[in-house]
Design a protein around this motif. Structure first.
Motif, PDB file in Angstrom:
ATOM      1  N   GLU A 103      22.463  16.345   7.895  1.00  0.00           N
ATOM      2  CA  GLU A 103      21.273  15.599   7.473  1.00  0.00           C
ATOM      3  C   GLU A 103      21.628  14.174   7.070  1.00  0.00           C
ATOM      4  O   GLU A 103      20.925  13.216   7.427  1.00  0.00           O
ATOM      5  N   ASP A 104      22.720  14.021   6.358  1.00  0.00           N
ATOM      6  CA  ASP A 104      23.127  12.683   5.914  1.00  0.00           C
ATOM      7  C   ASP A 104      23.591  11.841   7.101  1.00  0.00           C
ATOM      8  O   ASP A 104      23.323  10.637   7.167  1.00  0.00           O
ATOM      9  N   THR A 105      24.290  12.491   8.044  1.00  0.00           N
ATOM     10  CA  THR A 105      24.745  11.770   9.234  1.00  0.00           C
ATOM     11  C   THR A 105      23.570  11.229  10.028  1.00  0.00           C
ATOM     12  O   THR A 105      23.561  10.069  10.458  1.00  0.00           O
ATOM     13  N   ARG A 106      22.558  12.065  10.240  1.00  0.00           N
ATOM     14  CA  ARG A 106      21.380  11.611  10.972  1.00  0.00           C
ATOM     15  C   ARG A 106      20.705  10.441  10.251  1.00  0.00           C
ATOM     16  O   ARG A 106      20.336   9.437  10.891  1.00  0.00           O
ATOM     17  N   ALA A 107      20.552  10.564   8.951  1.00  0.00           N
ATOM     18  CA  ALA A 107      19.884   9.506   8.179  1.00  0.00           C
ATOM     19  C   ALA A 107      20.643   8.189   8.287  1.00  0.00           C
ATOM     20  O   ALA A 107      20.029   7.118   8.455  1.00  0.00           O
ATOM     21  N   LYS A 108      21.960   8.249   8.195  1.00  0.00           N
ATOM     22  CA  LYS A 108      22.761   7.014   8.270  1.00  0.00           C
ATOM     23  C   LYS A 108      22.705   6.401   9.660  1.00  0.00           C
ATOM     24  O   LYS A 108      22.629   5.177   9.811  1.00  0.00           O
ATOM     25  N   LEU A 109      22.755   7.220  10.695  1.00  0.00           N
ATOM     26  CA  LEU A 109      22.674   6.692  12.056  1.00  0.00           C
ATOM     27  C   LEU A 109      21.316   6.044  12.306  1.00  0.00           C
ATOM     28  O   LEU A 109      21.218   4.960  12.896  1.00  0.00           O
ATOM     29  N   GLU A 110      20.248   6.701  11.877  1.00  0.00           N
ATOM     30  CA  GLU A 110      18.915   6.152  12.091  1.00  0.00           C
ATOM     31  C   GLU A 110      18.734   4.847  11.319  1.00  0.00           C
ATOM     32  O   GLU A 110      18.041   3.928  11.785  1.00  0.00           O
ATOM     33  N   ALA A 111      19.393   4.746  10.162  1.00  0.00           N
ATOM     34  CA  ALA A 111      19.266   3.542   9.346  1.00  0.00           C
ATOM     35  C   ALA A 111      19.939   2.339   9.993  1.00  0.00           C
ATOM     36  O   ALA A 111      19.419   1.219   9.939  1.00  0.00           O
ATOM     37  N   VAL A 112      21.082   2.555  10.619  1.00  0.00           N
ATOM     38  CA  VAL A 112      21.837   1.426  11.190  1.00  0.00           C
ATOM     39  C   VAL A 112      21.526   1.194  12.663  1.00  0.00           C
ATOM     40  O   VAL A 112      21.933   0.175  13.235  1.00  0.00           O
TER      41      VAL A 112
END
Length: 548
Positions: free
Chosen positions: A194-203
């Motif tokens: 979940e955190d990986t997806r959020a960080k990728l979508e953010a950048v």
């Protein structure tokens, strides 16, 4: 039903072959590839063409095959740190394989970049970007496997996520998070996804077109659970192997994942509906046979024991309502329910199992039979692994049954003298149709000699026995505290070239237990084959009647 279906990616032919004692020939790999394609598997990873000649030959042969549903993938690594992508031998072999899909793995764990590869962090990211871009520029669909992702994330989450970004920038849109060491617990895995997806979508401005994948190993026995949890967390690409074959403790089991997703979730699937779901058991067992592995009787969904009921309460309930002790209908995956006859079962188990084997129990009281089975098993018998002996037990209680022969007596002699090979000899006295024959035979051990002498006597009466041979012989010590005086149970597996059956004997004397199992095996095949007794005027004696 979720919008985006879950795509299954089979890596049996590559990661599965890394399992200990699993070796596939070129012909084996082609057979399994064809089976997976016919089943409907959308992606098949065929091997690593840069690692061995067999895989190079596989991809050459695969070029001439017509694929119905599957996209074939060649697997390899990112470029060597000292090479340019265009001249890297590994990447060149991947392109030469001419597959529509190329899967490459890169390092996500800083430990592997600096201490295993001897590269800097910057070099590690450049290797990923360059390699992915090279494959994309060659016009291939690419799947990027982030090796050791979860261990790498726990060590340095920023670097781990940056490796995914490097692959994305190179052109990869399917990014697979790998639990390579297989030690990540489910409650760790889900937050990392979940955190990986959020960080990728953010950048990456929402990362349009991003498909996260999962690749798990079973070292903590969580591979299937982690794969399922990953799907629940939004992963839509799942890598696994048939029967969970793979290095160390294996990979996630594709069979269980496929059945779980198709039967227990609302997720759409590629293959649609889970493929030929009622062919799943056949697929699992066929791959096991090709890989020269004994099918796992206890494997969920497809194992022989997956829907077997031994306890009396269970058997009685299943007899009334089949789904009362089954989480799915076994026919949905091509398997079958089965009641096991044992001391733990009741009369329902005995009756229903007898009926499944074709016996109507006319004139036989199931309660009496069940009580007898419990008594025999308390003395060391075990019918759950010897159904031929169970059938004979039923048959012997039916009115009008006459045994085709009777062992009157036998002797076994084993002699070891200095400077000579072991000598084993057996004599057997057998009664058939009122005649008694006395025969003798040598063997490489007492059981072999006994078997040879018994067949020698019966061959004149039942020539059909020539085709019967023993294929396995198992001995179980039942009360180890008694040491060499322990009661033993012998199970013999036999075959006539077309079918197989198992019989059992139990005694404190291993020869007596073996004699019972041998006699049951021969009596069973005489009965089941409908062999007719050859009368005196129809045969020539090869053995002398007793007393002559």
């Amino acid at each position: 039903m979720t919008d985006q279906p879950v795509t299954l990616y089979d890596t049996t032919l590559r990661d599965g072959t890394q399992g200990e004692n699993i070796t596939l020939s070129l012909a084996d790999k082609l057979r399994i590839a064809r089976m997976l394609d016919e089943y409907g598997m959308p992606y098949i990873e065929g091997g690593w063409p840069g690692s061995n000649p067999k895989d190079i030959e596989f991809f050459k042969a695969a070029k001439g095959m017509t694929w119905q549903t599957a996209k074939l993938a060649a697997f390899g690594s990112t470029r060597h740190r000292s090479n340019k992508a265009a001249s890297d031998p590994n990447l060149r072999e991947l392109i030469a394989a001419e597959t529509p899909v190329v899967t490459i793995f890169g390092k996500s764990w800083e430990l592997h970049v600096t201490e295993v590869l001897g590269a800097s962090i910057e070099e590690g990211l450049e290797m990923i970007f360059d390699s992915v871009k090279f494959i994309v520029d060659e016009g291939r669909e690419i799947v990027y496997d982030a090796e050791h992702y979860f261990d790498g994330y726990k060590d340095n989450s920023r670097f781990a996520v940056n490796t995914l970004r490097a692959a994305w920038d190179g052109g990869a849109r399917t990014l697979v998070l790998c639990d390579t060491n297989g030690g990540t617990l489910t409650d760790e895995l889900v937050p990392i996804i979940e955190d990986t997806r959020a960080k990728l979508e953010a950048v990456l401005d929402g990362a349009p077109g991003l498909v996260l994948g999962i690749h798990t190993h079973n070292d903590a026995e969580l591979a299937v659970a982690n794969s399922m949890a990953a799907v629940a967390a939004g992963v839509r690409h799942v890598q696994a192997t048939i029967n969970g074959y793979g290095e160390r403790c294996g990979n996630a089991n594709m069979v269980s994942i496929l059945a779980n997703l198709a039967l227990k979730t609302q997720h759409g699937l590629v293959p649609a509906g889970g493929g030929q779901l009622d062919g799943l058991t056949e697929l699992a067992r066929s791959v096991a046979e090709i890989a020269n592995q004994k099918p796992d009787d206890y494997q969920p969904y497809v194992g022989r024991s997956a829907f077997a009921h031994k306890g009396g309460v269970h058997g009685a309930a299943v007899a009334k309502v089949e789904r009362s002790y089954q989480h799915i209908n076994p026919t949905a995956v091509g398997n079958a329910g089965r009641l096991v006859v044992s001391e733990l079962g009741g009369k329902a188990n005995t009756r229903i199992r007898a009926e499944q084997l074709g016996h109507r129990l006319e004139g036989v009281d199931p309660k009496v039979l069940s009580t007898l089975i419990k008594q025999l098993e308390s003395e060391g018998a075990a019918f759950e692994g010897a159904e031929a002996s169970f059938e004979l037990l039923i048959r012997r209680h039916e009115a009008g049954y006459l045994a085709p022969f009777r062992i009157v007596d036998y002797t076994c002699l084993v002699e070891q003298r200095s400077g000579r090979e072991l000598l084993a000899e057996a004599t057997v006295k057998v009664e058939v149709d009122g005649e008694v024959l006395h025969t003798a035979a040598d063997g490489n051990g007492p059981v072999n000699a006994l078997d040879a002498a018994l067949r020698k006597a019966l061959r004149a009466f039942y020539p059909q026995l020539d085709s019967v041979h023993l294929i396995d012989y198992k001995v179980r010590i039942l009360d180890g505290d008694a040491a060499t005086a322990a009661r033993t149970r012998v199970i013999i597996d036999s075959s006539d070239g077309t079918k197989e059956w198992s019989t059992m004997g139990s005694d404190t004397n291993i020869i007596a237990a073996s004699a019972t199992a041998l006699a049951d095996s021969l009596e069973y095949v005489i009965w089941k084959s409908g062999a007719e007794l050859r009368r005196r005027d129809e045969r020539h004696f090869t053995t002398a009647p007793a007393g002559r």
